[in-house]
Design a protein around this motif. Structure first.
Motif, PDB file in Angstrom:
ATOM      1  N   ILE A 341      -2.171  -6.176  -8.725  1.00  0.00           N
ATOM      2  CA  ILE A 341      -3.334  -7.023  -8.441  1.00  0.00           C
ATOM      3  C   ILE A 341      -4.027  -6.556  -7.167  1.00  0.00           C
ATOM      4  N   LEU A 342      -3.244  -6.273  -6.110  1.00  0.00           N
ATOM      5  CA  LEU A 342      -3.834  -5.823  -4.847  1.00  0.00           C
ATOM      6  C   LEU A 342      -4.556  -4.495  -5.026  1.00  0.00           C
ATOM      7  N   SER A 343      -3.930  -3.578  -5.746  1.00  0.00           N
ATOM      8  CA  SER A 343      -4.567  -2.287  -6.005  1.00  0.00           C
ATOM      9  C   SER A 343      -5.874  -2.466  -6.768  1.00  0.00           C
ATOM     10  N   ASN A 344      -5.873  -3.345  -7.742  1.00  0.00           N
ATOM     11  CA  ASN A 344      -7.080  -3.594  -8.536  1.00  0.00           C
ATOM     12  C   ASN A 344      -8.194  -4.221  -7.705  1.00  0.00           C
ATOM     13  N   ILE A 345      -7.823  -5.092  -6.779  1.00  0.00           N
ATOM     14  CA  ILE A 345      -8.827  -5.717  -5.899  1.00  0.00           C
ATOM     15  C   ILE A 345      -9.495  -4.650  -5.047  1.00  0.00           C
ATOM     16  N   TYR A 346      -8.695  -3.766  -4.462  1.00  0.00           N
ATOM     17  CA  TYR A 346      -9.267  -2.684  -3.645  1.00  0.00           C
ATOM     18  C   TYR A 346     -10.153  -1.774  -4.492  1.00  0.00           C
ATOM     19  N   ALA A 347      -9.703  -1.482  -5.723  1.00  0.00           N
ATOM     20  CA  ALA A 347     -10.493  -0.609  -6.599  1.00  0.00           C
ATOM     21  C   ALA A 347     -11.818  -1.265  -6.962  1.00  0.00           C
ATOM     22  N   ALA A 348     -11.794  -2.571  -7.197  1.00  0.00           N
ATOM     23  CA  ALA A 348     -13.007  -3.287  -7.606  1.00  0.00           C
ATOM     24  C   ALA A 348     -14.079  -3.270  -6.521  1.00  0.00           C
ATOM     25  N   VAL A 349     -13.650  -3.199  -5.244  1.00  0.00           N
ATOM     26  CA  VAL A 349     -14.636  -3.184  -4.146  1.00  0.00           C
ATOM     27  C   VAL A 349     -14.821  -1.774  -3.587  1.00  0.00           C
ATOM     28  N   GLY A 350     -14.257  -0.782  -4.276  1.00  0.00           N
ATOM     29  CA  GLY A 350     -14.483   0.605  -3.895  1.00  0.00           C
ATOM     30  C   GLY A 350     -13.679   1.097  -2.716  1.00  0.00           C
ATOM     31  N   LYS A 351     -12.606   0.414  -2.343  1.00  0.00           N
ATOM     32  CA  LYS A 351     -11.764   0.854  -1.222  1.00  0.00           C
ATOM     33  C   LYS A 351     -10.668   1.781  -1.759  1.00  0.00           C
ATOM     34  N   TRP A 352     -11.071   3.013  -2.116  1.00  0.00           N
ATOM     35  CA  TRP A 352     -10.152   3.918  -2.804  1.00  0.00           C
ATOM     36  C   TRP A 352      -9.037   4.419  -1.899  1.00  0.00           C
ATOM     37  N   ASP A 353      -9.278   4.491  -0.579  1.00  0.00           N
ATOM     38  CA  ASP A 353      -8.206   4.887   0.343  1.00  0.00           C
ATOM     39  C   ASP A 353      -7.088   3.844   0.332  1.00  0.00           C
ATOM     40  N   GLU A 354      -7.489   2.560   0.280  1.00  0.00           N
ATOM     41  CA  GLU A 354      -6.488   1.488   0.233  1.00  0.00           C
ATOM     42  C   GLU A 354      -5.756   1.492  -1.111  1.00  0.00           C
ATOM     43  N   VAL A 355      -6.497   1.810  -2.184  1.00  0.00           N
ATOM     44  CA  VAL A 355      -5.874   1.925  -3.505  1.00  0.00           C
ATOM     45  C   VAL A 355      -4.778   2.983  -3.461  1.00  0.00           C
ATOM     46  N   ALA A 356      -5.104   4.133  -2.851  1.00  0.00           N
ATOM     47  CA  ALA A 356      -4.139   5.241  -2.772  1.00  0.00           C
ATOM     48  C   ALA A 356      -2.903   4.819  -1.976  1.00  0.00           C
ATOM     49  N   LYS A 357      -3.112   4.049  -0.902  1.00  0.00           N
ATOM     50  CA  LYS A 357      -1.983   3.598  -0.069  1.00  0.00           C
ATOM     51  C   LYS A 357      -1.058   2.681  -0.869  1.00  0.00           C
ATOM     52  N   VAL A 358      -1.664   1.750  -1.619  1.00  0.00           N
ATOM     53  CA  VAL A 358      -0.860   0.806  -2.403  1.00  0.00           C
ATOM     54  C   VAL A 358      -0.085   1.543  -3.484  1.00  0.00           C
ATOM     55  N   ARG A 359      -0.741   2.489  -4.158  1.00  0.00           N
ATOM     56  CA  ARG A 359      -0.076   3.228  -5.230  1.00  0.00           C
ATOM     57  C   ARG A 359       1.033   4.126  -4.694  1.00  0.00           C
ATOM     58  N   LYS A 360       0.818   4.679  -3.488  1.00  0.00           N
ATOM     59  CA  LYS A 360       1.876   5.496  -2.875  1.00  0.00           C
ATOM     60  C   LYS A 360       3.070   4.604  -2.509  1.00  0.00           C
ATOM     61  N   LEU A 361       2.757   3.422  -1.988  1.00  0.00           N
ATOM     62  CA  LEU A 361       3.819   2.475  -1.638  1.00  0.00           C
ATOM     63  C   LEU A 361       4.629   2.092  -2.868  1.00  0.00           C
ATOM     64  N   MET A 362       3.933   1.922  -3.994  1.00  0.00           N
ATOM     65  CA  MET A 362       4.621   1.614  -5.253  1.00  0.00           C
ATOM     66  C   MET A 362       5.547   2.757  -5.661  1.00  0.00           C
ATOM     67  N   ARG A 363       5.046   3.983  -5.562  1.00  0.00           N
ATOM     68  CA  ARG A 363       5.869   5.142  -5.940  1.00  0.00           C
ATOM     69  C   ARG A 363       7.087   5.271  -5.035  1.00  0.00           C
ATOM     70  N   ASP A 364       6.852   5.111  -3.728  1.00  0.00           N
ATOM     71  CA  ASP A 364       7.943   5.250  -2.758  1.00  0.00           C
ATOM     72  C   ASP A 364       9.003   4.168  -2.950  1.00  0.00           C
ATOM     73  N   SER A 365       8.563   2.989  -3.400  1.00  0.00           N
ATOM     74  CA  SER A 365       9.492   1.867  -3.587  1.00  0.00           C
ATOM     75  C   SER A 365      10.097   1.849  -4.987  1.00  0.00           C
ATOM     76  N   GLY A 366       9.659   2.776  -5.841  1.00  0.00           N
ATOM     77  CA  GLY A 366      10.166   2.814  -7.209  1.00  0.00           C
ATOM     78  C   GLY A 366       9.639   1.686  -8.075  1.00  0.00           C
ATOM     79  N   VAL A 367       8.481   1.116  -7.680  1.00  0.00           N
ATOM     80  CA  VAL A 367       7.902  -0.005  -8.416  1.00  0.00           C
ATOM     81  C   VAL A 367       6.996   0.543  -9.505  1.00  0.00           C
ATOM     82  N   ARG A 368       7.181   0.055 -10.728  1.00  0.00           N
ATOM     83  CA  ARG A 368       6.365   0.514 -11.844  1.00  0.00           C
ATOM     84  C   ARG A 368       5.431  -0.581 -12.331  1.00  0.00           C
TER      85      ARG A 368
END
Length: 505
Positions: A341-368
């Motif tokens: 949800i957080l990643s989608n919110i950032y994507a919806a407002v065009g904050k792609w750097d924040e999207v990348a941070k959230v997705r990296k955090l997901m990968r690092d935490s093993g969250v799918r």
């Protein structure tokens, strides 16, 4: 021993187990009835470890195969969530009684897979076992989880043959089942035909009407319930508060919320605060929703924070979303729903750097991320669809049907809303992503495999996106069919180009 049985039957399960252990140490040899009572106590407190020990003792004494002990073992394993061992015991029972059948069916209905509950009802019938209210109620709950209306109707017929349709518990389960399968009309008919209505049946129909967007009907039923002398409980108020949330009736929601303790002596629980947060948040009053959480008389749980995060997604408020997500991740660093949800919110407002941070955090935490999928029942079989999954043998036909339908929709004024593609890709790829969302695949499959005019009932595990919601309004008008869609939030009834939610969901 009667004392152990009495304690177990009256919910004093820990005391019953203590007495059983004392009996083992210095009392007479336990028999199958003693074991049955002790295992019932384990079921009451979901004490799997104690249940395993008692099972081992029953085997040692050669009592595992006795009907009373075996039925209690099946029930114990089932209620402790161990359906695998429960089924092993069930299958090797030389004789099965109503308790063992009902316990096994209830286990599958509660813990899954729900299809097994339906299979057991058929097996029960073939073996000449009499239907009972508990077994029927359990399998109807399984039909609700599967959202399989055709199979549900078959169980309803069996309830009629067994003379149990008028049973208040079976009737309440039928009300709930038809509603969750997308047929609020059948749900209301069953309720109206009930010769006796208890609190469960009233709550079932109120919640059903709320989830299908029949909010005024839900409010009327709430008043009728009280006029009939049935006092509302905490579930009743979840129903009416949900009804308010589905149409944005903030003032009325506050009236119900404030009346709980004042007029009915019901202290609001976390679920009620979650409904109010959802109501305020969806109506755009995000700060009020946040304040309500802070003023709660108990610590907020992850669900209430997630309700506010969902409202942030609707209104694209990334600043508040970041604060809310922080609370959630402190409680559960692996909450995949909130990351998405957080990643989608950032994507919806065009904050792609924040999207990348959230997705990296997901990968690092093993969250799918949970994959989105939809399903539809056609000819008594449930068919599942995911984006990019070619498993269905009719996929080429489905794509062709969607291509034809999309062309007709565009001629009628449909414009794909690429804002709902939350990936940084080219425009033509965005339209491609939108075209093959799982609910659209399920609709196309339904159109190919059912006769003209047949209503389609689609289920989806996630919230329907805005583009699909708009597209289905065009689809239902072009193909001249009613399309019912259940997403993770509510039911949408599409007919003649209009949705029952009024585009508020």
């Amino acid at each position: 021993m009667p004392v152990i049985a009495g304690l177990a039957q009256h919910g004093q399960c820990e005391e019953a187990l203590k007495l059983f252990y004392q009996m083992q140490q210095r009392g007479p040899m336990p028999n199958q009835f003693t074991f049955g009572s002790a295992l019932k106590a384990c079921s009451g407190v979901a004490a799997a470890a104690e249940g395993y020990q008692i099972h081992a003792h029953a085997v040692k004494l050669g009592l595992e195969g006795e009907v009373f002990t075996a039925s209690a073992l099946v029930d114990m394993y089932a209620k402790c969530g161990n359906t695998k061992d429960a089924r092993i015991l069930f299958d090797r029972m030389p004789e099965r009684d109503e308790v063992s059948w009902s316990g096994m069916i209830g286990a599958y209905a509660q813990n899954g897979p729900a299809e097994e509950a339906l299979g057991l009802i058929c097996l029960m019938k073939r073996e000449g076992m009499r239907m009972n209210p508990f077994a029927l109620s359990s399998v109807l709950r399984a039909c609700s989880d599967l959202a399989a209306p055709e199979q549900a109707k078959q169980i309803h017929v069996q309830a009629i043959y067994a003379g149990l349709e008028s049973n208040v518990f079976v009737g309440s389960a039928l009300v709930d089942m038809y509603a969750k399968c997308g047929s609020i009309e059948d749900s209301c008919l069953v309720f109206e035909d009930l010769p006796e209505r208890n609190l469960v049946s009233w709550n079932s129909i109120i919640v059903a009407c709320a989830n299908h967007g029949h909010v005024m009907k839900a409010f009327e039923l709430f008043d009728q319930m009280q006029n009939a002398g049935v006092k509302p409980d905490y579930v009743t108020f979840i129903g009416v508060l949900s009804a308010c949330a589905h149409v944005g009736l903030v003032d009325r929601g506050y009236e119900y919320f404030n009346s709980m303790n004042r007029d009915h002596g019901i202290i609001p629980r976390m679920d009620h605060y979650t409904c109010m947060v959802g109501l305020l948040g969806r109506a755009g009053r995000l700060m009020d929703a946040e304040l309500l959480i802070k003023e709660m008389p108990f610590s907020p749980d992850i669900v209430v924070w997630r309700a506010l995060l969902g409202a942030c997604a609707v209104h694209h408020n990334s600043e508040l979303a970041a604060r809310v997500a922080k609370h959630i991740f402190e409680m559960d660093p692996e909450d995949h729903v909130s990351y998405v949800i957080l990643s989608n919110i950032y994507a919806a407002v065009g904050k792609w750097d924040e999207v990348a941070k959230v997705r990296k955090l997901m990968r690092d935490s093993g969250v799918r991320k949970e994959a989105g999928y939809s399903w539809i029942e056609v000819k008594k079989k449930v068919h599942y669809f995911m984006v990019g999954d070619p498993a269905n043998p009719q996929m080429e036909e489905i794509y062709a049907e969607l291509a034809k339908l999309t062309e007709e929709m565009k001629k009628a004024g449909y414009m794909p809303d690429t804002n709902y593609v939350l990936h940084k890709v080219e425009m033509d790829k965005k339209e491609h992503y939108l075209t093959y969302h799982s609910e659209k695949l399920a609709i196309a499959f339904g159109l190919i495999n059912t006769s003209a005019g047949t209503p389609l009932k689609i289920m989806k595990n996630l919230r329907v996106c805005g583009d699909c919601h708009t597209a289905i309004k065009f689809m239902c008008k072009i193909v001249e069919r009613e399309i019912v869609l259940r997403d993770s939030n509510r039911f949408h009834h599409f007919k003649d180009g209009i949705c029952s939610c009024g585009d508020y969901w």
